[in-house]
Design a protein around this motif. Sequence first.
Motif, PDB file in Angstrom:
ATOM      1  N   THR B  80      38.347   2.123  46.409  1.00 34.02           N
ATOM      2  CA  THR B  80      37.168   1.455  45.842  1.00 34.02           C
ATOM      3  C   THR B  80      35.893   1.834  46.582  1.00 34.02           C
ATOM      4  N   THR B  81      36.015   2.209  47.841  1.00 36.64           N
ATOM      5  CA  THR B  81      34.796   2.545  48.592  1.00 36.64           C
ATOM      6  C   THR B  81      34.546   4.051  48.593  1.00 36.64           C
ATOM      7  N   VAL B  90      27.606  -1.874  42.819  1.00 34.23           N
ATOM      8  CA  VAL B  90      28.177  -2.797  43.811  1.00 34.23           C
ATOM      9  C   VAL B  90      28.204  -2.070  45.161  1.00 34.23           C
ATOM     10  N   ASP B  92      29.184  -0.738  48.851  1.00 26.29           N
ATOM     11  CA  ASP B  92      30.475  -0.446  49.465  1.00 26.29           C
ATOM     12  C   ASP B  92      31.000  -1.599  50.313  1.00 26.29           C
ATOM     13  N   MET B  93      30.079  -2.343  50.959  1.00 22.48           N
ATOM     14  CA  MET B  93      30.528  -3.457  51.797  1.00 22.48           C
ATOM     15  C   MET B  93      31.280  -4.503  50.985  1.00 22.48           C
ATOM     16  N   ILE B  94      30.847  -4.704  49.769  1.00 21.05           N
ATOM     17  CA  ILE B  94      31.520  -5.653  48.866  1.00 21.05           C
ATOM     18  C   ILE B  94      32.822  -5.025  48.354  1.00 21.05           C
ATOM     19  N   LYS B  95      32.722  -3.738  47.984  1.00 24.99           N
ATOM     20  CA  LYS B  95      33.905  -3.059  47.447  1.00 24.99           C
ATOM     21  C   LYS B  95      35.006  -2.923  48.495  1.00 24.99           C
ATOM     22  N   LEU B  97      35.897  -5.307  50.553  1.00 24.73           N
ATOM     23  CA  LEU B  97      36.484  -6.615  50.899  1.00 24.73           C
ATOM     24  C   LEU B  97      38.007  -6.598  50.703  1.00 24.73           C
ATOM     25  N   LEU B 100      40.341  -6.160  47.260  1.00 23.16           N
ATOM     26  CA  LEU B 100      39.641  -5.553  46.124  1.00 23.16           C
ATOM     27  C   LEU B 100      40.296  -4.255  45.662  1.00 23.16           C
TER      28      LEU B 100
END
Lengths: 102, 178
Positions: B80-81, B90, B92-95, B97, B100
């Motif tokens: 995801t990142t 979105v 990368d810091m959120i992706k 998590l 995810l």
Amino acid sequence: MNTLTSAPTLQVNEEGYLKNYQDWNRDWATEIAHQYNISLTPKHWDVLNWLRAKQAEGTALSVRKVGNSGIVDIKEFYALFPGGPLKISSRIAGIPKPASCI
Amino acid sequence: MKDIMEAPAVLETPVQLKKEKYPVKKVLIICSKGKLEDVYAALVMTNGALMEGMEAKMFFTFFGLEAITKKHANHLHTGTTGNPAMMPGVPDMIKGLPGLETLASYMMKREMDKLEIPSVTEFLEIIEASGGEIYACKLAVEMFHLKKEDLVPEVKGIITVGDMYALAEGEGTQIIFI
């Protein structure tokens, strides 16, 4: 295209696939199979009939589905119609060229 | 000099450049990555080549080996990142998590199921049954401390880079690196 048999000439598209699925007959199929150096055996006919039945149902065909048909496994399918089994068998079966990526 | 100017040499019939076709007859697909989408790209292209009547060989190396180990083959994830095309906008810091990546992989697999795309191990079985050949990279196998029995049974051999090039012999062969 082939003068050896008396099969009636049927309307095909630019890739040689039968235009009208209903026109299909066994003589025509035999003649097309000859172009691929295939002599149709009862096993071939089983596959062709299965393909036609699935086409009539509106099922999208794939090699995997033929492999799960209970008629042939994938290995046998490749052996029966060498050089691109789904494309070749579909052409002989008088159904459209399969648009499957798997 | 003048004569030449007045009568320029013109060919009566223009030379037609004959356009020869050189179809692809064989592919060697190298899979060096272990992400779901990369592995499937390799599997789909190999199987597609076989369906077209071509010869096809696969060579798995580095993280690509994940796809042919019994333990991980059917548990590959998508990343995801570091991929702006995945969940655009979105950060990368959120992706990144926890959970995810698992969720994204689950969702991708669900979509693939809808399209009746087989699992990795089934795909490898199909490729082998269709006449394709599957190999593992010797160096990477040693690096990851794997043994032949850790790999799926469809793996025909653990080979060197030299052996891999030998697989690509013959006119009309293409090597594809993923």
